[in-house]
Design an enzyme around this catalytic site. Structure first.
Site: not given
Ligand code: SAM
Length: 211
Positions: A117, A153, A192-193
Site C-alpha cells: 500500500d 508499479d 495478482e496486482y
Molecule cells: N501482494 C499482493 C499482490 O501483489 O497482489 C497484494 C497487494 S495489496 C495492495 C497489499 C496487501 O498488503 C493488502 O492485502 C494489505 O492488507 C496487506 N498489508 C498492508 N500492510 C500490512 C501490514 N502492516 N501487515 C500485514 N499485511 C499488510
C-alpha cells in the site's frame, strides 16, 4: 484493496490447518512446523496469495509463510490453498509491525514485499512497508545474507523506497523501473496486482536490498 467484512472469515482462519495460530509460540523453531531445515521466506502483505503459492509450487526445497493482516483477504488465499497439494506453505493473520516478536533473529532468509500500500500522505510514511521503521523490523528477523525484494508499479513509492532503504542502513543491490523488459525478469512470478497493473500498461519496478 477493497475490503468487505466476510461472515465467518475469522472462524475459518481460526480453524484452518493452513494458518499458523498463536505464531509467537513458534518463535525460533518455525522449521519444526515444516518438518525440515529448509530456508524460510515470507511475503509481507500477501493479499490473496497467488505469488507465494506459485513460488511454493515451483520450489519445494524452500518454505514459505504469507503474512496478511486482514481476515477477509486471507480467507481468499485459504480457499485457493485448499485446492493445492503443498507442504511448504503456511499463512498468518498478523500486522507486520509485530514480526520481530514472531520470528527470532536470523530465522528468515528472504522477505518479499509486493505492491505494498503506497500511503501517499507524508504523515502516513511510517506505514509504508519500505519505511526505515519497517526495515528495522526486517533487520531483526532476517539472516545476515538475507534479502528484501520489493515490487510495485507505484513510481512515487519506488522513488521513496530507493531513499528510505539506504537511510535505514541497507544497500540496494539491484533495481529496475521496467522489470518485465529487464534482466531481473528471469524467474519472475507475477502477483495478482502485477497481472492487473501490467495489463494496463504500467511498468513494474523492482529492487533487491541487503545489509
Ligand atoms: N501482494 C499482493 C499482490 O501483489 O497482489 C497484494 C497487494 S495489496 C495492495 C497489499 C496487501 O498488503 C493488502 O492485502 C494489505 O492488507 C496487506 N498489508 C498492508 N500492510 C500490512 C501490514 N502492516 N501487515 C500485514 N499485511 C499488510
Amino acid at each position: 484493496m477493497r475490503l468487505r467484512h466476510i461472515q465467518g472469515a475469522e472462524e475459518t482462519i481460526a480453524t484452518s490447518p493452513f494458518v499458523i495460530q498463536e505464531p509467537e509460540q513458534h518463535r525460533g523453531h518455525f522449521h519444526e512446523l515444516f518438518g525440515n531445515d529448509h530456508p524460510i521466506r515470507i511475503e509481507v502483505g500477501m493479499g490473496k496469495g497467488q505469488f507465494l503459492m506459485e513460488l511454493a509450487t515451483r520450489h519445494p526445497e524452500i518454505n514459505f509463510i504469507g503474512i496478511e493482516r486482514y481476515s477477509s483477504v486471507l480467507l481468499r488465499a485459504i480457499q485457493k490453498r485448499e485446492q493445492l497439494e503443498l507442504s511448504n506453505i503456511y499463512f498468518m493473520c498478523v500486522d507486520a509491525k509485530g514480526l520481530s516478536e514472531i520470528f527470532a533473529p536470523e530465522e528468515i532468509e528472504r522477505i518479499y514485499l509486493n505492491f505494498s500500500d503506497p500511503w501517499p500522505k507524508d504523515r502516513h510514511a511510517k506505514r509504508r512497508l519500505t519505511s526505515p521503521e519497517f526495515m528495522k523490523v526486517y533487520d531483526q528477523i532476517l539472516r545476515k545474507d538475507g534479502t528484501v525484494e520489493f515490487k510495485t508499479d507505484n513510481q512515487d513509492l519506488f522513488t521513496y523506497s530507493l531513499e528510505s532503504i539506504p537511510e535505514a542502513g541497507w544497500k540496494i543491490d539491484a533495481y529496475t523501473r521496467d522489470l518485465h523488459h529487464s534482466e531481473m525478469a528471469e524467474g519472475n512470478v507475477m502477483t495478482e496486482y502485477e497481472v492487473k497493473f501490467s495489463s494496463m500498461g504500467n511498468p513494474i519496478c523492482k529492487l533487491i536490498a541487503s545489509r
